[in-house]
Design a protein around this motif. Sequence first.
Motif, PDB file in Angstrom:
ATOM      1  N   LEU A 186       0.842  -1.192   0.000  1.00  0.00           N
ATOM      2  CA  LEU A 186       0.000   0.000   0.000  1.00  0.00           C
ATOM      3  C   LEU A 186       0.883   1.249   0.000  1.00  0.00           C
ATOM      4  N   ILE A 187       0.483   2.234  -0.776  1.00  0.00           N
ATOM      5  CA  ILE A 187       1.198   3.509  -0.808  1.00  0.00           C
ATOM      6  C   ILE A 187       0.374   4.499   0.032  1.00  0.00           C
ATOM      7  N   ILE A 188       0.550   4.407   1.337  1.00  0.00           N
ATOM      8  CA  ILE A 188      -0.188   5.269   2.269  1.00  0.00           C
ATOM      9  C   ILE A 188       0.741   5.635   3.413  1.00  0.00           C
ATOM     10  N   ASP A 189       0.236   6.476   4.334  1.00  0.00           N
ATOM     11  CA  ASP A 189       1.012   6.807   5.531  1.00  0.00           C
ATOM     12  C   ASP A 189       1.264   5.540   6.328  1.00  0.00           C
ATOM     13  N   LYS A 190       2.483   5.358   6.741  1.00  0.00           N
ATOM     14  CA  LYS A 190       2.855   4.153   7.486  1.00  0.00           C
ATOM     15  C   LYS A 190       2.445   4.277   8.955  1.00  0.00           C
ATOM     16  N   ASN A 191       2.454   3.173   9.655  1.00  0.00           N
ATOM     17  CA  ASN A 191       2.176   3.100  11.086  1.00  0.00           C
ATOM     18  C   ASN A 191       0.804   3.658  11.456  1.00  0.00           C
ATOM     19  N   SER A 192      -0.199   3.355  10.660  1.00  0.00           N
ATOM     20  CA  SER A 192      -1.549   3.792  11.001  1.00  0.00           C
ATOM     21  C   SER A 192      -2.452   2.572  11.104  1.00  0.00           C
ATOM     22  N   ARG A 193      -3.438   2.663  11.971  1.00  0.00           N
ATOM     23  CA  ARG A 193      -4.404   1.571  12.120  1.00  0.00           C
ATOM     24  C   ARG A 193      -5.377   1.637  10.955  1.00  0.00           C
ATOM     25  N   VAL A 194      -5.866   0.466  10.527  1.00  0.00           N
ATOM     26  CA  VAL A 194      -6.824   0.395   9.437  1.00  0.00           C
ATOM     27  C   VAL A 194      -7.948  -0.552   9.816  1.00  0.00           C
ATOM     28  N   GLU A 195      -9.066  -0.391   9.150  1.00  0.00           N
ATOM     29  CA  GLU A 195     -10.192  -1.309   9.302  1.00  0.00           C
ATOM     30  C   GLU A 195     -10.217  -2.167   8.048  1.00  0.00           C
ATOM     31  N   VAL A 196     -10.328  -3.472   8.197  1.00  0.00           N
ATOM     32  CA  VAL A 196     -10.278  -4.386   7.063  1.00  0.00           C
ATOM     33  C   VAL A 196     -11.621  -5.088   6.914  1.00  0.00           C
TER      34      VAL A 196
END
Length: 78
Positions: free
Chosen positions: A22-32
């Motif tokens: 993924l090309i996003i901000d690192k070290n962030s929580r996500v909902e899957v």
Amino acid sequence: MKALKVMATIDEQGQLTLDHPLIIDKNSRVEVIILIPEEETQDTSQAEILADFRQAWHEAMTGQTIPVSQLWEELEHE
């Protein structure tokens, strides 16, 4: 919340592996949310499929076909 659609594989241990990083901000929580295709039941035998194909091929080779324009007309009037 921002949504991304990506493909992934679930391995034997139940771990999710994305096909591409993924090309996003690192070290962030996500909902899957996992969408798993439902398995289709395959009641048609290989012999039946082959027989249907032979019939369709015979009809195509002997001119027993319907023009696509006629099929579209029939679909539009339903």
